[in-house]
Design a protein around this motif. Structure first.
Motif, PDB file in Angstrom:
ATOM      1  N   ILE A 171      42.967   4.552   0.526  1.00  0.00           N
ATOM      2  CA  ILE A 171      42.405   3.976   1.750  1.00  0.00           C
ATOM      3  C   ILE A 171      40.897   3.851   1.615  1.00  0.00           C
ATOM      4  O   ILE A 171      40.296   2.837   2.012  1.00  0.00           O
ATOM      5  CB  ILE A 171      42.794   4.844   2.967  1.00  0.00           C
ATOM      6  N   ILE A 172      40.244   4.868   1.051  1.00  0.00           N
ATOM      7  CA  ILE A 172      38.799   4.791   0.824  1.00  0.00           C
ATOM      8  C   ILE A 172      38.466   3.623  -0.094  1.00  0.00           C
ATOM      9  O   ILE A 172      37.529   2.853   0.163  1.00  0.00           O
ATOM     10  CB  ILE A 172      38.285   6.119   0.228  1.00  0.00           C
ATOM     11  N   ALA A 173      39.240   3.471  -1.163  1.00  0.00           N
ATOM     12  CA  ALA A 173      38.988   2.374  -2.099  1.00  0.00           C
ATOM     13  C   ALA A 173      39.161   1.021  -1.423  1.00  0.00           C
ATOM     14  O   ALA A 173      38.370   0.091  -1.642  1.00  0.00           O
ATOM     15  CB  ALA A 173      39.921   2.498  -3.300  1.00  0.00           C
ATOM     16  N   LEU A 174      40.185   0.876  -0.584  1.00  0.00           N
ATOM     17  CA  LEU A 174      40.421  -0.393   0.099  1.00  0.00           C
ATOM     18  C   LEU A 174      39.331  -0.685   1.126  1.00  0.00           C
ATOM     19  O   LEU A 174      38.932  -1.839   1.299  1.00  0.00           O
ATOM     20  CB  LEU A 174      41.797  -0.372   0.770  1.00  0.00           C
ATOM     21  N   VAL A 175      38.854   0.347   1.805  1.00  0.00           N
ATOM     22  CA  VAL A 175      37.768   0.145   2.776  1.00  0.00           C
ATOM     23  C   VAL A 175      36.506  -0.332   2.067  1.00  0.00           C
ATOM     24  O   VAL A 175      35.829  -1.271   2.527  1.00  0.00           O
ATOM     25  CB  VAL A 175      37.501   1.446   3.547  1.00  0.00           C
ATOM     26  N   VAL A 176      36.180   0.294   0.951  1.00  0.00           N
ATOM     27  CA  VAL A 176      34.971  -0.083   0.203  1.00  0.00           C
ATOM     28  C   VAL A 176      35.064  -1.530  -0.290  1.00  0.00           C
ATOM     29  O   VAL A 176      34.062  -2.256  -0.307  1.00  0.00           O
ATOM     30  CB  VAL A 176      34.747   0.884  -0.975  1.00  0.00           C
ATOM     31  N   THR A 177      36.256  -1.969  -0.668  1.00  0.00           N
ATOM     32  CA  THR A 177      36.403  -3.333  -1.188  1.00  0.00           C
ATOM     33  C   THR A 177      36.487  -4.392  -0.095  1.00  0.00           C
ATOM     34  O   THR A 177      36.352  -5.582  -0.394  1.00  0.00           O
ATOM     35  CB  THR A 177      37.664  -3.441  -2.053  1.00  0.00           C
ATOM     36  N   GLN A 178      36.675  -3.989   1.191  1.00  0.00           N
ATOM     37  CA  GLN A 178      36.928  -4.993   2.231  1.00  0.00           C
ATOM     38  C   GLN A 178      35.847  -5.111   3.300  1.00  0.00           C
ATOM     39  O   GLN A 178      35.784  -6.139   3.974  1.00  0.00           O
ATOM     40  CB  GLN A 178      38.259  -4.668   2.936  1.00  0.00           C
ATOM     41  N   TRP A 179      35.004  -4.092   3.482  1.00  0.00           N
ATOM     42  CA  TRP A 179      34.085  -4.123   4.609  1.00  0.00           C
ATOM     43  C   TRP A 179      33.149  -5.323   4.569  1.00  0.00           C
ATOM     44  O   TRP A 179      32.742  -5.844   5.617  1.00  0.00           O
ATOM     45  CB  TRP A 179      33.260  -2.825   4.660  1.00  0.00           C
ATOM     46  N   ALA A 180      32.803  -5.781   3.376  1.00  0.00           N
ATOM     47  CA  ALA A 180      31.838  -6.882   3.256  1.00  0.00           C
ATOM     48  C   ALA A 180      32.381  -8.180   3.844  1.00  0.00           C
ATOM     49  O   ALA A 180      31.614  -8.994   4.369  1.00  0.00           O
ATOM     50  CB  ALA A 180      31.464  -7.078   1.787  1.00  0.00           C
ATOM     51  N   TYR A 181      33.688  -8.407   3.776  1.00  0.00           N
ATOM     52  CA  TYR A 181      34.265  -9.628   4.344  1.00  0.00           C
ATOM     53  C   TYR A 181      34.096  -9.651   5.862  1.00  0.00           C
ATOM     54  O   TYR A 181      33.765 -10.692   6.452  1.00  0.00           O
ATOM     55  CB  TYR A 181      35.746  -9.722   3.977  1.00  0.00           C
ATOM     56  N   TYR A 182      34.302  -8.512   6.497  1.00  0.00           N
ATOM     57  CA  TYR A 182      34.125  -8.442   7.944  1.00  0.00           C
ATOM     58  C   TYR A 182      32.650  -8.580   8.321  1.00  0.00           C
ATOM     59  O   TYR A 182      32.319  -9.224   9.320  1.00  0.00           O
ATOM     60  CB  TYR A 182      34.681  -7.115   8.468  1.00  0.00           C
ATOM     61  N   ALA A 183      31.780  -7.967   7.546  1.00  0.00           N
ATOM     62  CA  ALA A 183      30.347  -8.062   7.833  1.00  0.00           C
ATOM     63  C   ALA A 183      29.865  -9.500   7.745  1.00  0.00           C
ATOM     64  O   ALA A 183      29.121  -9.976   8.607  1.00  0.00           O
ATOM     65  CB  ALA A 183      29.565  -7.174   6.859  1.00  0.00           C
ATOM     66  N   ARG A 184      30.297 -10.217   6.721  1.00  0.00           N
ATOM     67  CA  ARG A 184      29.902 -11.611   6.556  1.00  0.00           C
ATOM     68  C   ARG A 184      30.436 -12.479   7.694  1.00  0.00           C
ATOM     69  O   ARG A 184      29.722 -13.342   8.226  1.00  0.00           O
ATOM     70  CB  ARG A 184      30.422 -12.123   5.214  1.00  0.00           C
ATOM     71  N   THR A 185      31.681 -12.253   8.091  1.00  0.00           N
ATOM     72  CA  THR A 185      32.285 -13.053   9.158  1.00  0.00           C
ATOM     73  C   THR A 185      31.595 -12.806  10.499  1.00  0.00           C
ATOM     74  O   THR A 185      31.255 -13.757  11.216  1.00  0.00           O
ATOM     75  CB  THR A 185      33.783 -12.722   9.280  1.00  0.00           C
ATOM     76  N   VAL A 186      31.389 -11.533  10.836  1.00  0.00           N
ATOM     77  CA  VAL A 186      30.768 -11.205  12.117  1.00  0.00           C
ATOM     78  C   VAL A 186      29.320 -11.687  12.159  1.00  0.00           C
ATOM     79  O   VAL A 186      28.865 -12.198  13.191  1.00  0.00           O
ATOM     80  CB  VAL A 186      30.844  -9.687  12.376  1.00  0.00           C
ATOM     81  N   ARG A 187      28.607 -11.554  11.068  1.00  0.00           N
ATOM     82  CA  ARG A 187      27.214 -12.001  11.056  1.00  0.00           C
ATOM     83  C   ARG A 187      27.121 -13.502  11.316  1.00  0.00           C
ATOM     84  O   ARG A 187      26.275 -13.971  12.083  1.00  0.00           O
ATOM     85  CB  ARG A 187      26.564 -11.680   9.713  1.00  0.00           C
TER      86      ARG A 187
END
Length: 307
Positions: A171-187
């Motif tokens: 779960i930690i590995a998946l969070v690290v690999t995915q947070w950037a997609y949400y950050a880019r979309t929300v920004r």
């Protein structure tokens, strides 16, 4: 004149109240045949997965219930205890139907949990980047660019090699690999919303910055975010299965569709196809169902893509 004026008033009273955006979205979703098919697949598999301890004929990870003499039995074979293995057994004598249900449960839990955590982290970073701007925005977006420049599976491989195996580790590995997609979309959405009149009005009322970001801007960024969440859940499930297939995701004591596929991979050329094929079909159905719903949501929430 008074009688004529009374008619519109009566019509206004009798007119049905406007439906909420959520109901309109659900109604449009249910009118799309592919989305309905995907939704049915996801709901059925999810219900079966979370009812696995009740409906599964065997706990495939309880050694007391496993008989090695039942290993590699074809679908429909009878067990030594008198039961029937409708999907056959694997090389350890576990009932494949039961193992698939437990594996689906783990995949769904890991996919949803990692997506929610990554969403919270990524949305917070994206909102802060868009609202504050300046050097903060430049620094955070460079971190996002660096994150997205590496393949997700490579980052996950490195992290799991350091952290080890386990549900919490993956779960930690998946969070690290995915947070950037949400950050880019929300920004991207927040940069547009930040220039709206309601944000200026909120600033004039001297509302706290946190309330403006999370109470005013974030709700208006939800449409594209919902689509991204749906797609990333499917990707997280697929990545977890890939890592488990490679032997570095979940340990052998944890149920995983990737491990089941990996266990049967060496027997494919010898005619024992069911050990890999049936877990693979379950994994494909789950991912395709989620993607069908996600594609429909993308078309409904993005006016440019509406048919």
């Amino acid at each position: 004149m008074s009688d004529r004026a009374a008619v519109p008033a009566d019509d206004a009273v009798l007119a049905p109240p406007p439906r909420s955006p959520g109901r309109e979205l659900l109604s449009a979703l249910l009118h799309d045949k592919l989305a309905v098919i995907g939704l049915v697949i996801v709901v059925v598999l999810t219900v079966l997965a979370f009812l696995a301890p009740v409906i599964a004929p065997q706990d495939p990870y309880d050694l007391a219930q496993i008989d090695f003499m039942d290993s590699r039995l074809p679908p429909g074979s009878a067990s030594l205890a008198g039961g029937t293995f409708w999907l056959g057994t694997d090389d350890q004598g576990r009932d494949l139907f039961s193992a698939i249900l437990y594996g689906l449960r783990t995949s769904i839990e890991v996919g949803i949990t990692s997506a929610v955590i990554a969403l919270v982290i990524g949305a917070s970073i994206g909102l802060a980047s868009a609202y504050v701007g300046g050097r903060t925005d430049a620094l955070l977006m460079r971190l996002v660019d660096i994150q997205l420049s590496f393949p997700a599976i490579l980052i996950a491989l490195i992290l799991l090699a350091i952290l080890g195996q386990g549900v919490d580790k993956i779960i930690i590995a998946l969070v690290v690999t995915q947070w950037a997609y949400y950050a880019r979309t929300v920004r991207g959405s927040a940069l547009v919303e930040r220039r709206r009149a309601y944000v200026d009005a909120a600033r004039c009322q001297a509302l706290p910055r946190r309330r403006i970001m999370f109470g005013h801007i974030l709700p208006n960024c939800l449409p594209p975010l919902i689509v991204v969440v749906t797609m990333r859940v499917a990707y997280a499930i697929m990545l977890e299965a890939t890592l488990s297939f490679l032997g570095i995701g979940l340990p052998v004591t944890e149920p995983s569709l990737g491990l089941l596929i990996s266990n049967g991979y060496t027997y494919l050329l010898s005619g024992v196809y069911w050990i890999s094929i049936f877990p693979g079909i379950a994994l494909v159905l789950l991912i395709v169902g989620i993607n069908l719903v996600g594609d429909c949501l993308r078309d409904l929430l993005n006016p440019r893509l509406r048919r």
